[in-house]
Each structure stands twice: as C-alpha cells, then as structure tokens.
Design a protein around this motif. Structure first.
Motif, mmCIF file in Angstrom:
data_model
loop_
_atom_site.group_PDB
_atom_site.id
_atom_site.type_symbol
_atom_site.label_atom_id
_atom_site.label_comp_id
_atom_site.label_asym_id
_atom_site.label_seq_id
_atom_site.Cartn_x
_atom_site.Cartn_y
_atom_site.Cartn_z
ATOM 1 N N TYR A 1 -2.021 4.901 -1.193
ATOM 2 C CA TYR A 1 -3.239 4.444 -1.145
ATOM 3 C C TYR A 1 -3.853 3.550 -0.033
ATOM 4 C CZ TYR A 1 -7.849 2.466 -2.131
ATOM 5 O OH TYR A 1 -8.892 1.663 -2.846
ATOM 6 N N THR B 1 -10.015 6.212 -4.949
ATOM 7 C CA THR B 1 -10.280 5.072 -5.610
ATOM 8 C C THR B 1 -10.006 5.253 -6.612
ATOM 9 O OG1 THR B 1 -11.388 3.965 -3.574
ATOM 10 C CG2 THR B 1 -11.795 2.947 -5.582
ATOM 11 N N ILE C 1 -6.774 5.571 -7.996
ATOM 12 C CA ILE C 1 -5.564 4.527 -8.409
ATOM 13 C C ILE C 1 -6.237 3.847 -9.721
ATOM 14 C CG2 ILE C 1 -4.952 3.029 -6.301
ATOM 15 C CD1 ILE C 1 -3.782 5.761 -6.634
#
Length: 433
Positions: free
Chosen positions: A93, A339, A342
């Motif tokens: 990420y 996002t 994650i």
C-alpha cells in the motif's frame, strides 16, 4: 542493538501536518469542488474524527506493546504468518501510494515550473533525493521538517489577509443549499487522502509513550484539517468553485494571485521554495515506512534495501500511468477503495488480535498515571462543527441565511477546536511531562 532514536511529540505533530496538509493541496481541491461545489471547504470535519480515531487506536496499541512499531505489533498480535501477510499488505500500500504521489508531483512540476524538463528525469531526481534522505535517520528528517513546516504554516495562516483584495464571498453562496449529500461525498474523498497516516505507525517506537503519540496525532490532525479548510476556503472564494473543479493544479493559480505590493508580486517563488521540500519530506517518510516494514522480516531495527526499493518506486511511477489525467483520477478516486480495504484489514485484524490477547490473558495494558486527556472542550467543539453542517444542510435550502449562519458557526467551532486541542496538548504533555 536497541534503537535509541527518539522523536518528540511536537516534532511528530509537525510531521503529521506536513504529511496530511501539504500533499492535499495540489489536486484534491479539484475532486472536492467537483463533489461539493462551493461547499468544498466544509469537507474536513469527518477527517478530524477519523484521524483522532486512528490516534486513539495507536494509543491502545502502544499501551499494550510499548517500544514497538506497527509491523512488530502486527507480528505479536496476529502471529508470524498472518502478521507477515499484514505487513506485506501495508508495504505494498505504501509503495503504491508513494509511486502515485511521486508521479503526481512530477506532473505538477513539469506542467507549472520545469516546463522543458522530461517527466522521467524529474522522477529520477525525486527518487534519488528520497534515497539520499533515507541514508540518514528519521530524527534528522523531523528536525528538518520543523523549520519548513513552521514557515509554511505562517504563510498559510496569513493567506486570507494577503488575498483580501481577491476574496469574493459571493462565490461561497449559497452555503449548503444542496443538502448533506455533496459535503458527505467530499468528506469521503478527504478521508481517503488522510489514509496514509497509517505510515506514522511505523515510527511508534521512536516516540516516548502512548499519551505523547495520541496527543501529537490529535493535534496534528486538527491543525492539518484547519489549514486545509483555510486553503480550500481561499481557493473557492478567489478562483471560484467552477474553475477549481475544472483545473488540475489550482493552487498554483491561487498563489500567483498574491501581490503584497507592486514591487513584490512573485511571492509564489517563496511559497514553492517551502512547498517542494515538504513534499520531499512526506515522500521520504513513506519511504522510511516501507524500509522499516521490510526490516520487520529480519527482526532488526536497521533498514535496508534503499537503492532497490527506490528503483522499484521509480519504475512504478514511470510506467504505471500514461498521462496526468490518469494520475489525478487515481490519487483522487482510485485510492478510496484501496484505502478502505487496507483500513478494514488493519483495524479488523489488529482489533481481533487485541480482543483475543485480552481474553487469553497473553498481554496486559501498561498502566500510565499521566494519561488523563482533558478532551471534553475540544470534543464539544468538534460536535459543534458537525451540528453546524447538519443544521445548514437541513435548513440551508429553505432560507439562505440559515446556511450563512451555519458556515459562521462552523468557522467559530473549528477555531475553538484548534484552541482547545492546543490547550489540551499543553496540559497533557507540557505541564504533565
């Protein structure tokens, strides 16, 4: 060997300000005004709530696992295999985030400042600078950041004053006339831009204790949201929401509108001489987070692989995007689902790990007699910000004055939230330290 490098709580606060506020000034206003039009400057209430929540989560983690960073805590809570998979996801990420932001600001520099320089050369220079910074330590980086972010914050604070002749409040009207949905959409976009605050978790072991981490993150998030609110307010009121939603790098145009006197009309050179080092500092923090994650697999504090990781980021930045439009779309919208995924994995897995360890008695919270957080007034002001937006969204479409009143209340409550957060920081860290 034990890692004795330390980061002060105020240094961490200023690092978070650089990390969140500076990179969101380039292309994000385009997405916010596209979603909320003239109400785009009201988009940073939800990010405050989100950032304070992340700070509280880190606070709980450090209480249970003092002296460890996010990667080490993941291994301790979830086991070697699951923790290793989680760490790999975090590293991937951060690599994607760093590569996209490197390409974004490469296109910004090549289209506004370095017009004749090939983008590939700019990417290479940025990557080499990041690799060079990584040969030092985070302690050196945060000390450098203090100087630049303090100067840049002063410029942003005086922005409404030096742009007073250019501000037209009629461009902000009608306030919240379209209801709550447009500000909610823009808030989701702004929260996604705050998602890389997880990289701060890679440096939890450098900060003194849990209360310092929580207060530094809370103050940094509140100040960053205030600065971004001020930035977007000036953009909408000076440039107009229509142009902001159609132009890619509107901030460059806004800074060019600054004319202190007839003899000092190139203030943009001064502003961008502060802006560019802060961008490099954020990229370096992400790079340090990647290297620290890789070092977690060797169970050593020392980070490694600077050159190879830098070449990987440079390659991704060069080949992953065909043009500027793709970079803008990915940074503004493509990062939202990534996002979200994650964060679900992060909070879900570590939250379950905490619950299991508490149930089995494998870990116990480290008591800290100095962790009273004095959060009542700041929390009340934050609730007031949300109530102001809700009031204006419900009544603003019926009578324009209600929207204006709600905007005034939002500004008042936001300023008071910053003040009480600073007061809370002083009582909790300085007076109790």
């Amino acid at each position: 060997m034990k890692d004795r490098m330390t980061i002060g709580s105020f240094q961490l606060t200023l690092l978070i300000c650089s990390f969140l506020a500076i990179s969101s000034q380039a292309s994000l206003p385009m997405a916010l005004t596209g979603a909320a039009k003239q109400d785009a400057w009201l988009s940073y209430f939800v990010p405050i709530v989100y950032g304070c929540g992340v700070g509280m989560f880190f606070y709980k983690l450090v209480q249970k696992y003092p002296g460890q960073n996010m990667y080490e805590i993941a291994n301790a809570l979830c086991g070697k295999f699951v923790g290793g998979v989680l760490n790999a996801l975090f590293i991937l990420y951060f690599i994607v985030d760093l590569s996209a932001q490197t390409r974004l600001f490469t296109d910004f520099f090549s289209s506004s400042i370095l017009l004749r320089t090939p983008p590939e050369l700019i990417i290479m220079i940025i990557t080499l600078l990041i690799i060079y910074y990584s040969t030092g330590t985070m302690e050196h980086l945060v000390r450098t950041n203090v100087v630049f972010i303090m100067c840049y914050t002063i410029v942003l604070m005086f922005l409404p004053v030096i742009l007073m002749n250019e501000i037209d409040l009629r461009k902000l009207m009608p306030v919240l006339s379209s209801g709550i949905v447009p500000p909610l959409k823009s808030s989701i976009i702004s929260v996604a831009s705050f998602g890389d605050i997880l990289a701060i978790g890679a440096f939890l072991h450098h900060v003194k204790g849990p209360r310092e981490i929580y207060m530094a993150m809370k103050l940094g998030v509140v100040v960053s949201s205030f600065l971004l609110t001020l930035w977007n307010f000036c953009l909408v009121s000076v440039v107009s929401p229509v142009f902001v939603s159609r132009l890619i790098f509107t901030g460059w145009i806004l800074v060019q509108q600054i004319h202190v006197t007839d003899f000092l009309d190139r203030v943009d050179l001064l502003v961008f001489s502060l802006f560019m080092p802060l961008i490099l500092i954020k990229h370096s923090v992400l790079f340090f987070a990647i290297l620290t994650g890789l070092a977690s697999y060797t169970k050593k504090r020392r980070i490694f692989g600077n050159l190879m990781v830098g070449l990987l980021v440079m390659m991704f930045s060069t080949v992953a995007f065909d043009d500027t439009d793709e970079v803008i779309l990915f940074n503004n919208y493509g990062m939202i689902p990534l996002t979200l995924m994650i964060h679900i994995v992060f909070f879900g897995c570590l939250g379950v790990g905490i619950a299991i360890s508490k149930w089995t008695g494998r870990t116990s919270t480290i008591p800290d007699a100095k962790t009273r957080l004095y959060s009542g007034p700041a929390r009340a002001m934050l609730i007031g910000c949300g109530a102001s937006i809700a009031f204006g969204a419900y009544f603003g479409s019926k009578l324009g004055w209600y929207g204006i009143i709600s905007a005034g209340l939002f500004i008042m409550f936001l300023l008071l939230c910053v003040y009480f957060t600073l007061l809370q920081y002083r009582k909790t860290i300085i007076n109790k330290g």
